[in-house]
Design a protein around this motif. Structure first.
Motif, mmCIF file in Angstrom:
data_model
loop_
_atom_site.group_PDB
_atom_site.id
_atom_site.type_symbol
_atom_site.label_atom_id
_atom_site.label_comp_id
_atom_site.label_asym_id
_atom_site.label_seq_id
_atom_site.Cartn_x
_atom_site.Cartn_y
_atom_site.Cartn_z
ATOM 1 N N TYR A 30 0.843 -1.190 0.000
ATOM 2 C CA TYR A 30 0.000 0.000 0.000
ATOM 3 C C TYR A 30 0.882 1.245 0.000
ATOM 4 O O TYR A 30 1.826 1.346 0.784
ATOM 5 C CB TYR A 30 -0.898 -0.003 1.237
ATOM 6 N N GLU A 38 -7.190 4.504 -3.848
ATOM 7 C CA GLU A 38 -6.052 3.914 -3.152
ATOM 8 C C GLU A 38 -5.019 3.515 -4.203
ATOM 9 O O GLU A 38 -5.379 3.168 -5.338
ATOM 10 C CB GLU A 38 -6.486 2.682 -2.349
ATOM 11 N N TYR A 40 -1.509 1.104 -4.857
ATOM 12 C CA TYR A 40 -0.677 -0.005 -4.398
ATOM 13 C C TYR A 40 0.473 -0.209 -5.377
ATOM 14 O O TYR A 40 0.312 -0.048 -6.589
ATOM 15 C CB TYR A 40 -1.484 -1.305 -4.318
#
Length: 343
Positions: A30, A38, A40
């Motif tokens: 992450y 998000e 990653y």
């Protein structure tokens, strides 16, 4: 605790269908994220990339936003605009529950990751900071030159009537979320209604172009590695990206003045006039109407940030927008009043 990928096994199986690092173990890390997306880092065999995906709690239309972002970075392939490589996109919710895309991993740094301090050698050699400024504005200039029609982005935005819509659109937006008075709003809005750019040449625009949304290569001289975070990307007026950058850029950068949010130290950077000239030289566009774009940028940004402030609900990060918004709106009104731009 950092978020984790919903199903590593399903993601690995999907990567197999795309022939990306086939059969090798999948490693993920992450990097960052918020309410909208998000990010990653993924490694698998010879694959090294970043994945951008909305959290499960994000509104459903964020999936459409991911596709829009993907279309833009895909369109930038083959251009001289610094960008992340477009690798693959997945719109099948059975894989991870949300639409996501993979982009090339950028080995670089962002001013947002350095806690308001420039990394070496820019921390001590202020002369090298000139390159950071020129590279930032050069990225916007190069973006403005991309042939968006040839790249198949005719349906990405509504370039016709772009400036005619701005005041009504954002006035209506503010009315829907309004929780307090913003002094200067009406004055700046009235000025924008009676002024227009000298020329309007549609193109791809980032929509939130600033130091916070670019990455640089490590070391000197300054080199822009990629423009990132395309959540507000569209086809509109690319020169508004210039206005976003220049709205608080001082003529004397050694005076202690900073950019919006004061998250970068401007000391040693080129003057406002020098930066504008560089944009004009690279883009081939005139900048005599920059006051219009700066008023629009400050006024619009204040409205956008006001939404977060009104939804703060005790969040100190969002509540901190309160005085910044008032300063932005006041600045927009003052620039409108002081400007001698007449068109």
């Amino acid at each position: 605790m950092a978020p984790t990928i919903a199903s590593v096994d399903k993601l690995a199986a999907w990567l197999d269908t795309q022939e990306l690092g086939t059969g090798a173990p999948l490693e993920s890390r992450y990097i960052s994220g918020g309410s909208q997306n998000e990010i990653y880092e993924l490694r698998r065999g010879d694959l090294h990339c970043a994945m951008r995906i909305p959290p499960m709690t994000a509104p459903a239309d964020r999936d459409n936003g991911i596709v829009r972002e993907w279309r833009i970075i895909e369109a930038l392939d083959g251009t001289d605009v610094p960008h992340t490589e477009a690798i693959a996109v997945c719109t099948d919710p059975s894989v991870l529950g949300r639409t996501f895309y993979l982009m090339g991993f950028v080995d670089g740094w962002s001013p947002m990751d350095t806690l308001g301090k420039w990394p070496p050698p820019f921390d001590t050699d202020v002369r090298e900071r000139r390159g950071l400024a020129y590279q930032l504005v050069e990225g916007a200039a190069l973006l403005s030159k991309v042939d968006w029609r040839a790249k198949g982005l005719q349906d990405l935005g509504r370039p016709d009537g772009f400036h005619e819509r701005q005041v009504d659109r954002w006035t209506g937006f503010l009315e829907r979320i309004k929780g307090r008075e913003l002094p200067g709003f009406d004055e700046a809005a009235a000025w924008l209604r009676t002024h227009r750019p000298i020329d309007y040449i549609p193109g791809i625009m980032h929509g939130d172009y600033q130091f916070a949304n670019v990455m640089f290569r490590h070391g000197a001289p300054a080199r822009l590695a990629a423009i990132v975070d395309w959540e507000m990307g569209t086809v509109g007026d690319p020169k508004l990206d210039l206005g976003w950058v220049m709205q608080s850029w001082p003529e004397d950068t050694n005076s202690g003045a900073g950019s919006v949010g004061d998250y970068v130290d401007m000391t040693g950077m080129p003057s406002r006039s020098e930066v504008l000239k560089h944009y004009a030289d690279v883009s081939g566009r005139q900048v005599d109407d920059i006051d219009y774009y700066c008023v629009l940028a400050q006024w619009k940004l204040a409205v956008i940030l006001e939404q977060g402030y009104q939804r703060a609900n005790g969040d100190p990060k969002l509540e901190a927008f309160g005085p910044v918004i008032l300063d932005l709106m006041r600045g927009a009104a003052e620039l409108a009043e002081e400007s001698d731009y007449q068109r």
